[in-house]
Design a protein around this motif. Structure first.
Motif, mmCIF file in Angstrom:
data_model
loop_
_atom_site.group_PDB
_atom_site.id
_atom_site.type_symbol
_atom_site.label_atom_id
_atom_site.label_comp_id
_atom_site.label_asym_id
_atom_site.label_seq_id
_atom_site.Cartn_x
_atom_site.Cartn_y
_atom_site.Cartn_z
ATOM 1 N N VAL A 54 0.796 66.942 73.295
ATOM 2 C CA VAL A 54 2.015 66.220 73.632
ATOM 3 C C VAL A 54 1.917 65.577 75.002
ATOM 4 O O VAL A 54 2.476 64.520 75.242
ATOM 5 N N ALA A 55 1.187 66.219 75.887
ATOM 6 C CA ALA A 55 1.125 65.676 77.241
ATOM 7 C C ALA A 55 0.504 64.297 77.265
ATOM 8 O O ALA A 55 0.796 63.494 78.141
ATOM 9 N N GLY A 56 -0.355 64.013 76.301
ATOM 10 C CA GLY A 56 -0.964 62.688 76.258
ATOM 11 C C GLY A 56 -0.247 61.752 75.319
ATOM 12 O O GLY A 56 -0.720 60.664 75.031
ATOM 13 N N GLY A 57 0.893 62.165 74.822
ATOM 14 C CA GLY A 57 1.615 61.289 73.924
ATOM 15 C C GLY A 57 1.348 61.564 72.458
ATOM 16 O O GLY A 57 1.887 60.894 71.592
ATOM 17 N N SER A 70 -6.223 63.151 72.977
ATOM 18 C CA SER A 70 -4.830 63.604 72.886
ATOM 19 C C SER A 70 -4.214 63.299 71.556
ATOM 20 O O SER A 70 -3.098 62.823 71.487
#
Lengths: 222, 238, 540
Positions: C227-230, C223
């Motif tokens: 964005v989903a993983g930061g 990620s």
């Protein structure tokens, strides 16, 4: 936007100055110093301290003169003081979705949210513009300080309306903000400005601005 | 040869057979080792490495190390980009919510001590070499190699027992990218140290012409410094 | 016989042979790239259903591949690989490059690069991400085929090639100079390659990391940018443009070097202020590293950040202006002979100035709001690249091919080539300024009807440009089959070297500027077999 146009003209003056200067020098060199009328080259003409200082300082001065209005405009653009309303524009592949969440329909408890798709060729009516007209477009009031909040749900898009002087990337996971005051009634078009896949050319933006009174009375039709 | 490398790598997601990849790795390793063998032959046995050539090789190696430092710099950039401003998806903290980070003062501290000691032993070996003590140099080069092997083994242990993977969000990703690339370079360092140790023991290098040793020592020092930076940023500061 | 061919051309360690290989490769890649641009222009000739029959993904693929092929496989190999490899060792009096085997690997790594990038277009659907390969569009969701992975690996190949070449050039410049030559005595072309090599060395690792992290995000479920993983997609843009900015300077600085040599040779004067030219090239290179975010003005950067990058970018105009003025001062007062390479060099001066000033316009963050991702940007970089770097390539070709091949080219055919490419490229890219000012975005495959007029003119110009490429092929073919042999008389004619012995010996370092012309042509495979102690220009 007028600021941008003015700055552009300002910079164009200096650009033309430099380009004309360079072209003039080259043509005078070619005309006066070619091998047919100047057999002997001035081969010791290799240094010139004063000249070098002059042509270092001269571009610096020009750059300073370009930079000052540029910075003024840049910081002016950033002033978001007290927006009267907020419009959210969310980019999808390959359409825009607008939300005017300031207005709540008390009966149905819904805010204004709609998608804005490109009208393809068969659906166009007479007088509508190909690749620019959409099925449902954004209504905003004139002379109002509007804040746009832009984001995206999948890939990077770019919300651009050149006539209003706005262009902001729609990044997924990020909220970008800009502000606009539209000074006249009218229709303003723009296109998505960041490559977002196959339908990149098929995501136009259409904003129509009307008087505040007309806007408020028509808002119910959403 | 290099075509095979890249083509093989690309197929890894698309052809369910890894054998081609292993063949390709074999080809790559053999071509590199043959090339290195050629260089060593030219150096020690053919006498091609005059002082000018040695200067050039050392400079070239330093430039290569500089580019490697830049690769790590980019990874540090990636780390700091996400770590200095943790997003809401991470719970606004770094290490992210619910990730159990590796305790900095346990295994990583041991690794740091091992690396610092290896730096000391390799310096001892270098000074011994300069002062003509072949035996001292050989012994300490061997100790250095052993220390680095232990380091890599401990890193493997740490990876095995860690509670998060590379796929665990951006924290896992940058952590394993940084420390993983470092470990990969450490494995290369083991190979370089072993070759240097063997050449020192067999006396195929001389006082003035010890390019292999010098470059290996520089490489190990640089990797040391990078590990210290990794340790501080990735483990302690978290 | 077989063994010899293999040894000379596949396992070569001779910098001249490798340079010839690079040049053939670059010409081939340039043909590929030009054809892609023709496909694009034919699609854009007018609005509505045209050449590609609404296959927009193919169009996006063409855009990306055109840029990657032209930048990494045509311009860089031609300028740095071909001209740099051939002439930099000669310019400093070296026998060969510092690491000949590494030189060979640098060339042969480019071949898998081309194969991978071509296969990315053929296998599955093609990478329609733009040459910048920005993240979510190039992620596994939006581009789930293998194409983007192949592009990334192709870029890895070209990166390794350029990186090893850069190390080679830097070490050669420091280590292999003739005895009497200090760094400042090196000819300007050698300096330009040296500076380019430093830029390559320092910027390519960042690209490698950027695209490797992209690869891992696509295939290994990491990620970094997701964005989903930061992660943050902006990180990719930062990493990419930290490389991308010096990259464009990498492409133009060797052209600066070539143009300096040619302008000096054909006006029979030394370059004005060569020391300050060196400093100007160096500062352009260094400044190129700190201005990368001017490609990201609209992404939502902080205002202070944007104002910093505006000012830093504008500062680059100063050393560039110094160079242009120095070139002007070189030709003024000279005795200009209008050979074909001089025509190209003069055209370079004008057109690069035009491209540079539109760059100054774009550097202002406030004006960039109107111009970002429009055809104004496209016009700007094509002026500096296609009319700058490419004209530099042709300048170098016409200047040096007589002594490389030993055969003269037909001047009239070459003049036709110059005329066609000058008119064609100008006609292609000047209307793009107007399109951009009218708001036409980049990378779109079909557009509203109001942009029709300028697009048609631009496509017509593109057709002329491709005709000029054909004409170049005619020139080369004619030169190789019918060209008249270069003799010593034609070479040591004062028109090719400059000055007589007195001028060359008494002015510092200037006897070094025409080394390659003081040997019989074609240049020998191994020159300088005994080390050079001092260079002297002599005339029969």
């Amino acid at each position: 936007m007028e600021g941008i146009i003015e700055l552009h003209d300002n910079i164009m003056f200096y650009i033309l100055l430099i380009v004309v200067l360079v072209c003039w020098m080259i043509s005078s060199a070619v005309v006066n110093f070619n091998e047919y009328n100047n057999h002997f080259s001035m081969k010791y003409l290799n240094h010139g301290m004063v000249l070098e200082i002059v042509w270092t300082i001269f571009p610096c001065l020009i750059l300073l003169m370009i930079a000052s209005p540029s910075f003024i405009l840049l910081y002016l653009n950033d002033e978001v003081v007290l927006p009267a309303m907020t419009v959210k524009a969310i980019g999808y592949q390959w359409y825009w979705s607008y939300e005017l969440s300031d207005f709540l329909n008390t009966t149905t408890n819904q805010t204004i949210e709609f998608d804005s798709y490109l009208l393809n060729d068969e659906m166009l009516e007479l007088g509508q513009m190909r690749w620019l007209d959409v099925d449902t477009w954004l209504y905003v009031p004139t002379n109002t300080h509007i804040r746009f909040i832009i984001t995206s749900m999948d890939v990077i898009h770019d919300f651009a309306v050149p006539s209003l002087g706005i262009k902001i990337d729609a990044n997924p996971g990020r909220l970008n903000m800009t502000s606009v005051i539209i000074n006249r009634n009218g229709v303003f078009y723009g296109m998505c400005s960041e490559l977002c896949g196959v339908g990149h050319s098929m995501m136009p933006i259409k904003i129509e601005s009307v008087n505040v009174e007309d806007f408020l009375s028509n808002i119910m039709e959403y | 040869m290099t075509t095979m490398l890249t083509l093989a790598l690309t197929m890894h997601g698309y052809i369910a057979d890894l054998n081609l990849f292993f063949i390709e790795l074999l080809v790559l390793t053999s071509s590199i080792s043959l090339w290195v063998r050629d260089v060593i032959t030219e150096a020690s046995y053919l006498g091609d490495h005059t002082k000018a050539v040695r200067k050039g090789l050392e400079f070239g190696f330093n430039l290569f190390v500089l580019s490697e430092i830049l690769i790590f710099a980019a990874l540090f950039w990636a780390y700091l980009h996400s770590a200095m401003n943790p997003t809401t998806e991470l719970g606004l903290q770094w290490a992210p919510l619910d990730i159990e980070k590796v305790e900095a003062m346990e295994l990583p501290l041991l690794n740091t001590i091992i690396l610092l000691s290896s730096g000391a032993t390799v310096t001892y070996a270098h000074h011994a070499w300069i002062q003509n003590s072949y035996k001292g140099a050989a012994i300490f080069m061997a100790i250095t190699t052993l220390l680095i092997v232990i380091f890599v083994a401990l890193q493997f242990c740490e990876y095995f027992f860690a509670l998060f993977t590379i796929a665990d969000g951006v924290y896992g990703s940058v952590f394993y990218a940084g420390t993983g690339l470092h470990m990969f370079h450490m494995i290369t360092l083991i190979i370089m140290l072993s070759i240097s140790t063997i050449r020192v023991t067999k006396r195929t290098m001389s006082q003035t012409h010890s390019l292999n040793l010098d470059t290996t020592i520089i490489y190990s020092h640089v990797l040391d410094v990078i590990w210290l930076a990794l340790f501080v940023l990735f483990y302690v500061w978290v | 016989m077989n063994n010899n061919f293999l040894k000379q051309w596949i396992l070569s360690t001779n910098h001249k042979d490798i340079a010839v290989l690079y040049f053939i490769y670059a010409t081939f890649a340039a043909m590929v790239g030009t054809s892609m641009s023709m496909i694009m222009r034919l699609e854009l000739v007018h609005s509505g259903d045209t050449f590609l029959h609404n296959n927009f993904h193919l169009f996006n693929t063409m855009i990306s591949a055109h840029a990657i092929v032209m930048i990494f496989l045509a311009v860089m190999p031609a300028l740095i690989g071909a001209f740099g490899n051939y002439f930099m060792p000669i310019a400093i009096g070296a026998q060969d490059m510092s690491f000949p085997r590494l030189n060979n690997i640098s060339f042969w790594m480019l071949v898998p690069g081309l194969i991978l990038i071509s296969s990315s277009m053929i296998i599955e659907s093609g990478a329609g991400t733009g040459w910048t390969v920005y993240y979510p569009l190039s992620g596994i969701l939006a581009h789930s085929s293998i194409s983007v992975d192949l592009v990334i690996f192709g870029l890895h190949c070209t990166t390794i090639s350029s990186l090893l070449g850069a190390i080679n050039f830097i070490v050669t410049a420091h280590n292999f100079k003739g005895d009497s030559m200090s760094m400042m005595d090196m000819p300007l072309f050698a300096w330009s390659i040296y500076i380019t090599a430093w830029l390559l060395l320092l910027s390519l690792p960042i690209l490698t990391v950027g695209i490797t992290l992209l690869l891992m995000d696509r295939n290994f479920n990491t990620s970094f940018y997701d964005v989903a993983g930061g992660g943050d997609q902006m990180l990719y843009q930062h990493l990419f443009w930290f490389f991308g900015r010096p990259e464009v300077y990498i492409m133009i600085v060797p052209a600066f070097g070539i143009v300096s040599m040619v302008l000096a040779a054909y006006s029979k004067k030394n370059v004005f202020g060569s020391v300050s030219m060196v400093y100007a090239m160096g500062s352009i290179g260094m400044l190129g590293f700190i201005v990368w975010a001017h490609h990201m003005y609209t992404t939502g950067l902080d205002t202070d950040t944007r104002s910093y990058f505006t000012s830093a970018t504008m500062i680059i105009a100063v050393p560039t202006g110094i160079k242009i003025f120095s070139w002007l001062a070189t030709i003024i007062g000279g005795s200009i002979r209008f050979s074909v390479s001089m025509l190209f060099a003069l055209a370079f001066l004008v057109l690069f100035t035009l491209g540079g000033v539109t760059g100054v316009m774009l550097s202002n963050a406030s004006v960039d709001v109107a111009f970002h991702d429009t055809y104004y940007v496209v016009a700007h970089f094509h002026y500096v690249l296609s009319l700058g770097a490419v004209f530099g390539i042709f300048t170098g070709y016409y200047y040096w091919s007589p002594i490389v091949t030993g055969l003269n080219f037909n001047k009239n055919l070459a003049r036709i080539h110059f005329f066609l490419i000058f008119v064609g490229t100008n006609m292609t890219f000047m209307p793009m300024h107007y399109l951009g000012m009218n708001g036409m975005p980049r990378r779109i495959s079909d557009y509203p009807d109001s942009y029709n007029a300028w697009n048609e003119i631009s496509t017509f110009g593109a057709i002329l440009s491709s005709l000029s490429m054909l004409q170049f092929a005619v020139v080369v073919e004619n030169q190789l089959s019918n060209g008249e042999r270069v003799t010593n008389d034609t070479l040591i004619n004062p028109a090719y070297t400059f000055g007589n012995t007195i001028a060359s010996e008494t002015l510092e370092g200037h006897s070094n500027n025409a080394i390659e012309f003081n040997s019989p042509a074609p240049l020998a495979a191994h020159m300088f077999n005994t080390p050079v102690s001092k260079f002297v220009t002599y005339v029969n």
